[in-house]
Every structure is written in C-alpha cells, then in structure tokens.
Motif scaffolding. Structure first.
Motif, mmCIF file in Angstrom:
data_model
loop_
_atom_site.group_PDB
_atom_site.id
_atom_site.type_symbol
_atom_site.label_atom_id
_atom_site.label_comp_id
_atom_site.label_asym_id
_atom_site.label_seq_id
_atom_site.Cartn_x
_atom_site.Cartn_y
_atom_site.Cartn_z
ATOM 1 N N TYR A 67 0.899 -0.990 -0.046
ATOM 2 C CA TYR A 67 -0.143 0.094 0.051
ATOM 3 C C TYR A 67 1.143 1.257 -0.025
ATOM 4 O O TYR A 67 0.604 2.213 -0.631
ATOM 5 C CB TYR A 67 -0.975 -0.106 1.200
ATOM 6 C CG TYR A 67 -0.306 -0.073 2.490
ATOM 7 C CD1 TYR A 67 -0.296 1.420 3.049
ATOM 8 C CD2 TYR A 67 0.073 -0.768 3.403
ATOM 9 C CE1 TYR A 67 0.530 1.722 4.447
ATOM 10 C CE2 TYR A 67 0.597 -0.641 4.633
ATOM 11 C CZ TYR A 67 0.683 0.536 5.003
ATOM 12 O OH TYR A 67 1.276 0.679 6.357
ATOM 13 N N ILE A 87 0.803 4.337 -2.701
ATOM 14 C CA ILE A 87 0.615 5.874 -2.487
ATOM 15 C C ILE A 87 1.797 6.531 -3.129
ATOM 16 O O ILE A 87 1.734 7.443 -3.966
ATOM 17 C CB ILE A 87 0.947 6.090 -0.905
ATOM 18 C CG1 ILE A 87 -0.260 5.513 -0.168
ATOM 19 C CG2 ILE A 87 1.164 7.350 -0.554
ATOM 20 C CD1 ILE A 87 -0.131 5.813 1.420
ATOM 21 N N MET A 109 -6.959 1.543 -3.183
ATOM 22 C CA MET A 109 -6.400 2.589 -3.409
ATOM 23 C C MET A 109 -6.476 3.215 -4.628
ATOM 24 O O MET A 109 -6.491 4.181 -5.205
ATOM 25 C CB MET A 109 -5.040 2.666 -2.576
ATOM 26 C CG MET A 109 -4.920 2.802 -1.168
ATOM 27 S SD MET A 109 -3.282 2.907 -0.572
ATOM 28 C CE MET A 109 -3.222 4.882 -0.677
#
Length: 293
Positions: free
Chosen positions: A102, A106, A216
């Motif tokens: 993750y 980002i 995401m």
C-alpha cells in the motif's frame, strides 16, 4: 511422538479449522443455519460480482508474468554474470520486498496520478500538453504497482536455486557450440524451473489476496477485485455467509495453482546431481556491463 501430535493439532487449528468453517458457512442460512445454495446464487448472480472475480484473475496473471519479467533476469544476472554493484542491486530488491504494497501504491499515485502526478506534471510543463501521459488509476497501473512489490519473490526463489546449480552443464553446452543465450534458455533456466514456477504461483496468490493497493487504485478507477468486493459484503447489512460463498474460488484457485505446479514440473527431472554443488563460472558481460565504455 507428542511433539508430532502437537504440531498436527496446531496446524489443524490454524489452517484446517478456518477452511472448514468457511466452506460450511457458505452453505448455511444466516438466521436458521440450514443448508442452502442461496448464498452462491446471491454471490454469483450479480454481473458486478463476476466482473470483480474476472478482474482478480487478470490482476493475478498480469502480476505473475510481470514479476517473472522483472525478477528472473535480475536473479540470473546476479548469480551468473560479473555485473557490477551486485550488493546495491540486491539491497534495492530487498528494499522493495520489505516495503508494504500500500505504500508502493501511495508512491505510485504521487508519481503517476492523472494530471497531478510528478511524471505527468513534468510532461505537461515540458511539452505544453493539457493532460498527462500515464494514469495509475487503471488495471495496467495496478498490475505494475503490485508487480513492483511481488517480483522479489521471483528473485529470491530463482537466485537461491541458481546459486545451488554449478556451471558444469553450462560449460558442456558451450563446448558443444551453444551460445550464452541458448545455454541460458536451454540449460540454466530449465534447471531452476520448479523454483520459477513456484515463485510465479506465490506472486499470483499474493496479488489476488491483496486489499490495500487494489482499494487505493481500483476503487477510484471504478473497478473491483475479489478482495475489495469481499470488504463490501461486510458493510451494513453484513452478509457473512454470502461473503464465505464468494471467497470459495480463492480457496479453489490456491489448490489449483499448487496442483498445476506439480503437474508442470513434478514429472520432469530438472535436477543437477553434482554433490556439493560445484563451481559457478560467471559470464563476462564486457561491453554489455553498465558503465562499460
């Protein structure tokens, strides 16, 4: 004897019990506990749910293939050539290995977000274009992001296997007239094929089980995978039994992958019987080496 029984009991508690509970729950009614197939009808009766399942297959296959493209050449170069800065390359690979996916998502969003990512802003500033050239919010972007976190599995498996294989058969192939490329694909890589296939399976399973990066990148791009769809089953009203039915393919896929590995490499004699492993002769890259002039 007691230790052996204790280990079996622990494995049954940690592995078998949750799996059995998952399968049983998938056939139970939420209120009465009676056996039913309604959970499977609800789970797979929606086109959106089926599309999420297909997206997970696409993600897993793409990540496995791209991880192989990234990991196998690096492993081969470090184990079989005189490539400079091997320690630095190995350190960078392990850096990718310990970075949570993750966080990679980002950083990729900051780098390749549409119109706001650094790459796109630099492109628009240099070219005068009104839009960027890359978009991380896509299936292709998600595959690249997850593969960047998964290829160290392929590297570790392949590099470890290559380090155990001597150069004797490669030398024999060279004596018989085979070049470096033909020897690599005809001798070296087949010797470590079980390790490569195993690492690709691990990368595939890792990809379809991830939640953070798909959430995401996939959700803003308006597509689901199995892990994000399962999360939605636990929103109000909670549908545990339907979620259990929807997750069964992940269990079946895992079993299928390991069966496939055994079928592909189990009957092939990719084994080098050389005692202690022998010496590994490094290939001189010469003009192909980074920095060679």
């Amino acid at each position: 004897m007691f230790l052996w029984l204790a280990m079996i009991a622990v494995l049954i508690f940690l592995v078998a019990s949750p799996m059995v509970r998952l399968v049983v729950s998938s056939f139970q009614e939420a209120d009465t506990g009676r056996l039913t197939l309604a959970n499977y009808v609800d789970a797979y009766g929606s086109l959106r749910h089926l599309q999420a399942l297909f997206n997970s297959f696409e993600l897993g296959i793409g990540v496995a293939l791209l991880s192989g493209v990234f990991g196998v050449p690096i492993a081969w170069a470090i184990s079989r050539t005189d490539m400079p800065a091997k320690s630095l390359v190995r350190l960078m690979v392990f850096g990718a290995f310990i970075t949570p996916p993750y966080l990679g998502a980002i950083s990729s969003i900051l780098l390749a977000g549409p119109n706001s990512g650094w790459l796109n802003k630099a492109w628009m500033a240099l070219s005068g274009a009104d839009h960027g050239i890359v978009n991380v919010y896509s299936m292709t972007g998600l595959i690249v992001v997850v593969a960047a976190a998964s290829f160290p599995y392929v590297f570790v498996f392949t590099n470890s296997a290559l380090d155990l294989v001597s150069s004797e058969m490669e030398d024999a192939a060279n004596i018989l007239g085979a070049g470096t490329l033909r020897t690599t694909f005809g001798v070296t890589l087949p010797l470590v094929l079980p390790a490569i296939v195993g690492s690709l399976i691990v990368s595939f399973l890792e990809a379809i089980a991830l939640f953070g990066a798909p959430a995401m990148i996939g959700l803003p791009a308006r597509f689901q995978v199995v892990s994000t769809q399962l999360w939605q089953f636990f929103e109000y009203p909670v549908r545990v039994e339907e979620a259990a039915a929807y997750s069964i393919p992940l269990l079946l896929i895992t079993i299928l992958m390991f069966w496939l590995k055994r079928s592909l490499v189990g009957r092939k004699g990719y084994t080098a019987v050389t005692g202690t492993g022998g010496e590994r002769r490094q290939i001189h890259l010469g003009a192909w080496a980074p920095g060679a002039g």
